[in-house]
Structure formats: structure tokens, C-alpha cells
Design a protein around this motif. Structure first.
Motif, PDB file in Angstrom:
ATOM      1  N   ASP A 172       7.081   0.496 -18.745  1.00 49.30           N
ATOM      2  CA  ASP A 172       5.776   0.997 -18.316  1.00 49.30           C
ATOM      3  C   ASP A 172       4.987  -0.114 -17.618  1.00 49.30           C
ATOM      4  O   ASP A 172       5.132  -1.290 -17.950  1.00 49.30           O
ATOM      5  N   GLU A 173       4.130   0.288 -16.669  1.00 49.79           N
ATOM      6  CA  GLU A 173       3.371  -0.646 -15.840  1.00 49.79           C
ATOM      7  C   GLU A 173       4.295  -1.731 -15.293  1.00 49.79           C
ATOM      8  O   GLU A 173       4.114  -2.929 -15.500  1.00 49.79           O
ATOM      9  N   TYR A 174       5.296  -1.282 -14.573  1.00 53.15           N
ATOM     10  CA  TYR A 174       6.376  -2.131 -14.078  1.00 53.15           C
ATOM     11  C   TYR A 174       5.881  -3.292 -13.227  1.00 53.15           C
ATOM     12  O   TYR A 174       6.460  -4.381 -13.245  1.00 53.15           O
ATOM     13  N   ASP A 175       4.813  -3.086 -12.463  1.00 57.45           N
ATOM     14  CA  ASP A 175       4.312  -4.142 -11.585  1.00 57.45           C
ATOM     15  C   ASP A 175       3.761  -5.335 -12.351  1.00 57.45           C
ATOM     16  O   ASP A 175       3.569  -6.409 -11.773  1.00 57.45           O
ATOM     17  N   ARG A 176       3.498  -5.161 -13.637  1.00 57.97           N
ATOM     18  CA  ARG A 176       2.854  -6.231 -14.403  1.00 57.97           C
ATOM     19  C   ARG A 176       3.747  -6.833 -15.485  1.00 57.97           C
ATOM     20  O   ARG A 176       3.296  -7.643 -16.278  1.00 57.97           O
ATOM     21  N   LEU A 177       5.016  -6.445 -15.492  1.00 60.18           N
ATOM     22  CA  LEU A 177       5.893  -7.020 -16.509  1.00 60.18           C
ATOM     23  C   LEU A 177       6.434  -8.375 -16.059  1.00 60.18           C
ATOM     24  O   LEU A 177       6.411  -8.719 -14.874  1.00 60.18           O
ATOM     25  N   ASN A 178       6.918  -9.137 -17.016  1.00 62.91           N
ATOM     26  CA  ASN A 178       7.565 -10.414 -16.737  1.00 62.91           C
ATOM     27  C   ASN A 178       8.991 -10.124 -16.273  1.00 62.91           C
ATOM     28  O   ASN A 178       9.754  -9.467 -16.992  1.00 62.91           O
ATOM     29  N   PRO A 179       9.397 -10.586 -15.076  1.00 64.43           N
ATOM     30  CA  PRO A 179      10.754 -10.297 -14.583  1.00 64.43           C
ATOM     31  C   PRO A 179      11.845 -10.733 -15.555  1.00 64.43           C
ATOM     32  O   PRO A 179      12.904 -10.103 -15.626  1.00 64.43           O
ATOM     33  N   LEU A 180      11.597 -11.803 -16.310  1.00 62.59           N
ATOM     34  CA  LEU A 180      12.590 -12.258 -17.286  1.00 62.59           C
ATOM     35  C   LEU A 180      12.781 -11.225 -18.388  1.00 62.59           C
ATOM     36  O   LEU A 180      13.884 -11.068 -18.925  1.00 62.59           O
ATOM     37  N   ALA A 181      11.697 -10.509 -18.732  1.00 61.04           N
ATOM     38  CA  ALA A 181      11.790  -9.467 -19.750  1.00 61.04           C
ATOM     39  C   ALA A 181      12.664  -8.321 -19.256  1.00 61.04           C
ATOM     40  O   ALA A 181      13.467  -7.761 -20.016  1.00 61.04           O
ATOM     41  N   GLU A 182      12.510  -7.952 -17.976  1.00 60.69           N
ATOM     42  CA  GLU A 182      13.350  -6.890 -17.422  1.00 60.69           C
ATOM     43  C   GLU A 182      14.814  -7.305 -17.429  1.00 60.69           C
ATOM     44  O   GLU A 182      15.697  -6.528 -17.819  1.00 60.69           O
ATOM     45  N   ASN A 183      15.098  -8.534 -16.991  1.00 57.61           N
ATOM     46  CA  ASN A 183      16.481  -9.014 -16.974  1.00 57.61           C
ATOM     47  C   ASN A 183      17.089  -8.978 -18.374  1.00 57.61           C
ATOM     48  O   ASN A 183      18.241  -8.566 -18.565  1.00 57.61           O
ATOM     49  N   SER A 184      16.307  -9.428 -19.350  1.00 60.92           N
ATOM     50  CA  SER A 184      16.787  -9.445 -20.735  1.00 60.92           C
ATOM     51  C   SER A 184      17.051  -8.029 -21.241  1.00 60.92           C
ATOM     52  O   SER A 184      18.061  -7.770 -21.909  1.00 60.92           O
ATOM     53  N   ALA A 185      16.134  -7.107 -20.919  1.00 61.20           N
ATOM     54  CA  ALA A 185      16.290  -5.720 -21.365  1.00 61.20           C
ATOM     55  C   ALA A 185      17.514  -5.061 -20.727  1.00 61.20           C
ATOM     56  O   ALA A 185      18.252  -4.320 -21.389  1.00 61.20           O
ATOM     57  N   LEU A 186      17.735  -5.312 -19.446  1.00 62.04           N
ATOM     58  CA  LEU A 186      18.896  -4.741 -18.765  1.00 62.04           C
ATOM     59  C   LEU A 186      20.199  -5.289 -19.342  1.00 62.04           C
ATOM     60  O   LEU A 186      21.206  -4.568 -19.443  1.00 62.04           O
ATOM     61  N   GLU A 187      20.180  -6.555 -19.725  1.00 59.08           N
ATOM     62  CA  GLU A 187      21.364  -7.144 -20.358  1.00 59.08           C
ATOM     63  C   GLU A 187      21.682  -6.462 -21.679  1.00 59.08           C
ATOM     64  O   GLU A 187      22.842  -6.338 -22.073  1.00 59.08           O
ATOM     65  N   SER A 188      20.639  -6.012 -22.362  1.00 59.37           N
ATOM     66  CA  SER A 188      20.833  -5.383 -23.669  1.00 59.37           C
ATOM     67  C   SER A 188      21.486  -4.007 -23.557  1.00 59.37           C
ATOM     68  O   SER A 188      21.844  -3.407 -24.566  1.00 59.37           O
ATOM     69  N   MET A 189      21.653  -3.498 -22.337  1.00 56.38           N
ATOM     70  CA  MET A 189      22.228  -2.169 -22.132  1.00 56.38           C
ATOM     71  C   MET A 189      23.696  -2.217 -21.725  1.00 56.38           C
ATOM     72  O   MET A 189      24.327  -1.169 -21.538  1.00 56.38           O
ATOM     73  N   GLN A 190      24.260  -3.410 -21.582  1.00 56.87           N
ATOM     74  CA  GLN A 190      25.594  -3.534 -21.002  1.00 56.87           C
ATOM     75  C   GLN A 190      26.671  -2.812 -21.797  1.00 56.87           C
ATOM     76  O   GLN A 190      27.665  -2.335 -21.236  1.00 56.87           O
ATOM     77  N   SER A 191      26.512  -2.714 -23.113  1.00 55.82           N
ATOM     78  CA  SER A 191      27.537  -2.067 -23.933  1.00 55.82           C
ATOM     79  C   SER A 191      27.277  -0.575 -24.144  1.00 55.82           C
ATOM     80  O   SER A 191      28.061   0.106 -24.805  1.00 55.82           O
ATOM     81  N   SER A 192      26.191  -0.050 -23.571  1.00 56.25           N
ATOM     82  CA  SER A 192      25.839   1.359 -23.764  1.00 56.25           C
ATOM     83  C   SER A 192      26.598   2.258 -22.795  1.00 56.25           C
ATOM     84  O   SER A 192      26.785   1.917 -21.627  1.00 56.25           O
ATOM     85  N   LYS A 193      26.988   3.433 -23.259  1.00 56.65           N
ATOM     86  CA  LYS A 193      27.631   4.401 -22.370  1.00 56.65           C
ATOM     87  C   LYS A 193      26.603   5.222 -21.612  1.00 56.65           C
ATOM     88  O   LYS A 193      26.950   5.948 -20.683  1.00 56.65           O
TER      89      LYS A 193
END
Length: 469
Positions: free
Chosen positions: A104-125
Motif C-alpha cells: 500500500d502507498e507504493y510511492d512511499r515505501l522503502n525500495p529495500l523493503a519491496e526487494n526483501s518482500a519479493l524475495e520472501s515469495m520465491q518458494s511460493s506457488k
């Protein structure tokens, strides 16, 4: 993957949370994990207390959760887990396993937080990602993601002429009662403005003819939706004009009400700032014509950039002398090739001061210090993106550093270029194009914040960047 380009007040956040809860409930058999993020911890607190907790206190929704496992950070919906986190720093997302991610409020998030969150999805189907935001500036954040999507827009068909249109603030709102405007009292009476068709000019019915239209179809493109308060049928044209009258700035009105990015050109680099000051006959090859020369070095993950400025002996004007890009040496075979190439280029101009930054520098700054000496090499430390208005550079000879206010220094440089205070060689060379690209990536944005102590709204300027630097 969905991206929502929203204006404030169109309750997209509620839709996002509802979708997340629906997914958690209907996929409970698979023990899925869902993550919803907010830019700040304060926003997370408020949203949970006002919008989440109250919905699960009674009724059907209360049967879905275990009250013993319901908190502001995490809740269980049957066998699924829903987590809420602040996206202000990357570490808040570490160690999670996620199937559905909503930012939420994507324009104001920390890019490192997005990278970390996307990494947490790598094992998900499932790997489902949702991004929601009020846009801020063009080609950045949610606006950039929307440009990369299939760009779905809410189209209204005119009942009179059949013309399809996306509602436009300037083209669809018509003044029908000039006496309904009180500019002193800042009041616009109901019925003062009406929505009309862009084509035939007749009254527009927004209630029953709207539909989503994909304007940029393409294989593999994610779904992207743009929605505005202009599309909210419970808000009249007079309501929208009242919001414009009450808005603290044009940027705020376009971002939060119209749902469009807005760039204040007074705080924006323009290519003409360079093109109109290309009056040097040739690109210099040494410092013979300059009384003072400075070298700035910006380290990057993939490339380093060296920029050389000089002060002319006779005219005392500032000129760009050189700009070079160096690939970062990341292999054993290429060890020190980058810093050796940088030092070779620096020696051509024998600068009076050398200012390397501290990011991705490794041992390079120690090598520069040893080669060119103390009192000449100062490692640059910059304050955070939020400015304190300090215009001075604070040098320390004890540890060979200089501390700068990043926002203020960038604004000073842009002001100097805008008034013609920086001069460039004739001919749009590759190096000069690189200089233009660097400055075009700079974003100075005004953010609205609530003071935690006084609860008053304040407006804060921040410096960001778009694209690769």
C-alpha cells in the motif's frame, strides 16, 4: 500482478485488504501466508485499529479468526496467516514466507523493503503481488508500474452522442452557475459545476455507462488500473472543484483528488538547462584554463561516475570539464581496474579537491586518499532524503570527510543550471547525454505528513531518484 493508480478517498486500501482476507479464507486448506504493508508504523496502527480490528469483533468475520492469535502484526484466518508490516525499512520483511503481497502507498515505501518482500515469495506457488498507491511524480513508483501494465481505465460512454471517454478534470467539468462561487469564503455551492461530455458538451451520466477498458493490451503484461475521484459517483463536479479550492497545492490536488502524477517544474531539472548553455567551443583536455578544479565521484552497484568541474581563470564562470562512467570491478581478474581508471582520469585535471561518496566504495577511498593526500580528498556523507535546509558543506580534516544536506545541494545545483550558471561544451556527446540522464532521474517531491505531537499537517520536501543512477 495488479497495480492500482489511485486517488485518495476511493477506498482502494479497503478493497486490497478485503481481497487479501478473501484469498486467505478461500485458500485456508493450503495454509497460505499473506502480507500487507504500509509506509509507516503509524499508518499501520491507525489502519488496523480503524479498519481491520472492528470488522472481526462480531458477525461472520469473527468466526474466521482466533482472537488469541490476533494482533496488529499478525492474525490467523482459519489455517492461513495474515501479516501487517511497515515498509519503511527492508529488515521488517526479512525471514517471512509470503504467498500474496500487497504494497500500500507504493510511492512511499522503502525500495529495500519491496526487494526483501519479493524475495520472501520465491518458494511460493502463488506469488501474487498487488501494488496500490496515490501517484506522486511522473514515471516513478506506481505511475511507472502502471505504464508497464495493460493500463485499464474507467471509461464513460455519453448517452447522447455515444462518445467513450476517460474523465478529465479540464475537459469534463463545466461551470453552469457563476454565482455559486465565493472565492473569498472558499465556498462552491452545489450545482455550480456539472459533468459534461468532452465531445457534445451535454450532461454526462456517470452512474450506468462506466466500464473498464484495457488500453495497452500485451502478452505478459500485468493488470494495471487507474481510478480517480472523478469516477466516484457520490462526488459531484462541485465537490471536486471545492477540493481544488481547498487544496494546499496543485501537486496535492492532482495527486490526491485527480489521481494523476504532478511535477513542479520549479523543482525539476529540464534538458534545456543544459542545451541552452552549450557555449564552450571544445571539451577541455586539461586544467590549463582553470584556476580551480573539483572532482566528484559517485559509486554505484554496477557503475561509478566521475564528474569534473572547473572555474575559468578569466571569466570566473563554472564549466563542466569531463564526465566518465566506469564499470564496477566485481571479479578477481578485474580487481582495482575501476579505481585505477578513475585515478588515471583524475590525474589529467589535477583537481584541487576530490569528493568521493561513501556508497559502494569499499577500499577505494583509502586508495584515493593515499594517492592524492589528506586535505584534498574528502569522503562525502549525505544526510537523509529529508532536508534540514543547511546550505553549508561541513568539512572535517580529522577524518577527511565532508557532510552535506543532499536535498539542499541538489536544489542549489539545479538553480545554478536553470539561471545559466553552469556551462557546457558544444555538441551533445555521449558524456553530456549521461549528465542529462543523471539529472533527469532526480525527483524532488513534497510529502504530506502528520506531526505525531501536534497532529497538524505539515509538508516536507524529499529528494528521490527514478531509474538507474
Amino acid at each position: 500482478m495488479l497495480k492500482y493508480h489511485e486517488s485518495d478517498g476511493v477506498i482502494v486500501s479497503e478493497v486490497g485488504v478485503s481481497q487479501l482476507i478473501y484469498f486467505a479464507d478461500t485458500h485456508s486448506y493450503d495454509h497460505v501466508n499473506c502480507l500487507y504493508t504500509f509506509p509507516t508504523y503509524r499508518q499501520l496502527q491507525d489502519f488496523y485499529k480503524q479498519r481491520i480490528k472492528t470488522e472481526f469483533e462480531d458477525g461472520y468475520y469473527s468466526t474466521l479468526v482466533d482472537p488469541r492469535q490476533m494482533s496488529m502484526n499478525q492474525m490467523k484466518i482459519r489455517n492461513s496467516t495474515v501479516m501487517f508490516r511497515s515498509s519503511s525499512k527492508g529488515s521488517s520483511m526479512e525471514g517471512l514466507t509470503v504467498d500474496l503481497l500487497s504494497l500500500d502507498e507504493y510511492d512511499r515505501l522503502n525500495p529495500l523493503a519491496e526487494n526483501s518482500a519479493l524475495e520472501s515469495m520465491q518458494s511460493s506457488k502463488y506469488q501474487m503481488v498487488r501494488r496500490w498507491s496515490t501517484p506522486t511524480v511522473a514515471h516513478y513508483g506506481i505511475d511507472k508500474k502502471y505504464e508497464e501494465s495493460d493500463q485499464r481505465k474507467w471509461m464513460i460512454k455519453c448517452n447522447h452522442c455515444g462518445y467513450d471517454q476517460v474523465l478529465d478534470f479540464d475537459k469534463n467539468i463545466k461551470l453552469v452557475n457563476p454565482d455559486g462561487i465565493d472565492p473569498v469564503g472558499k465556498v462552491i455551492l452545489p450545482g455550480t459545476y456539472e459533468y459534461v461530455c468532452q465531445n457534445c458538451g451535454k450532461l454526462l451520466d456517470r452512474w450506468y455507462t462506466g466500464r473498464w477498458v484495457t488500453t495497452k493490451p500485451g502478452a505478459g503484461r500485468s493488470h494495471g488500473y487507474k481510478i480517480s475521484q472523478l469516477d466516484a459517483v457520490w462526488l459531484s463536479a462541485s465537490n471536486i472543484k471545492q477540493k481544488e479550492l481547498n487544496s494546499p497545492s496543485k501537486a496535492s490536488f492532482y495527486n490526491y483528488t485527480i489521481g494523476e502524477p504532478y511535477t513542479d517544474t520549479s523543482n525539476k531539472f529540464l534538458e534545456t538547462d543544459v542545451l541552452e548553455n552549450m557555449d564552450m567551443d571544445t571539451k577541455p583536455i586539461n586544467r590549463d584554463d582553470y584556476s580551480l578544479v573539483s572532482a566528484g565521484l559517485d559509486y554505484g552497484e554496477h557503475f561509478h561516475h566521475l564528474v569534473i568541474f572547473g572555474l575559468r581563470k578569466e571569466s570566473h564562470r563554472i564549466e563542466l570539464i569531463d564526465l566518465k562512467r566506469f564499470a564496477n570491478a566485481t571479479t578477481v581478474e578485474a580487481l582495482d581496474q575501476d579505481i585505477n581508471g578513475i585515478m588515471y582520469e583524475i590525474k589529467k585535471y589535477n583537481p584541487d579537491i576530490i569528493l568521493p561518496d561513501s556508497g559502494y566504495s569499499g577500499s577505494n577511498n583509502l586508495i584515493l586518499l593515499k594517492e592524492f593526500g589528506a586535505g584534498r580528498v574528502y569522503q562525502v556523507h549525505v544526510r537523509t532524503a529529508q532536508s534540514n535546509g543547511d546550505t553549508k558543506a561541513h568539512f572535517s580534516d580529522n577524518n577527511n570527510t565532508v557532510t552535506l544536506d543532499k536535498l539542499t545541494q541538489n536544489m542549489i545545483m539545479m538553480s545554478n543550471m536553470r539561471r545559466g550558471g553552469i556551462h557546457f561544451w558544444k555538441g551533445l556527446t555521449q558524456d553530456l547525454r549521461l549528465f542529462i540522464q543523471h539529472w533527469d532521474n532526480v525527483i524532488i517531491r513534497t510529502d504530506e505528513e502528520t506531526d505525531n505531537n501536534t497532529q497538524e499537517i505539515k509538508y516536507v520536501k524529499r529528494i528521490l531518484r527514478k531509474g538507474d543512477d
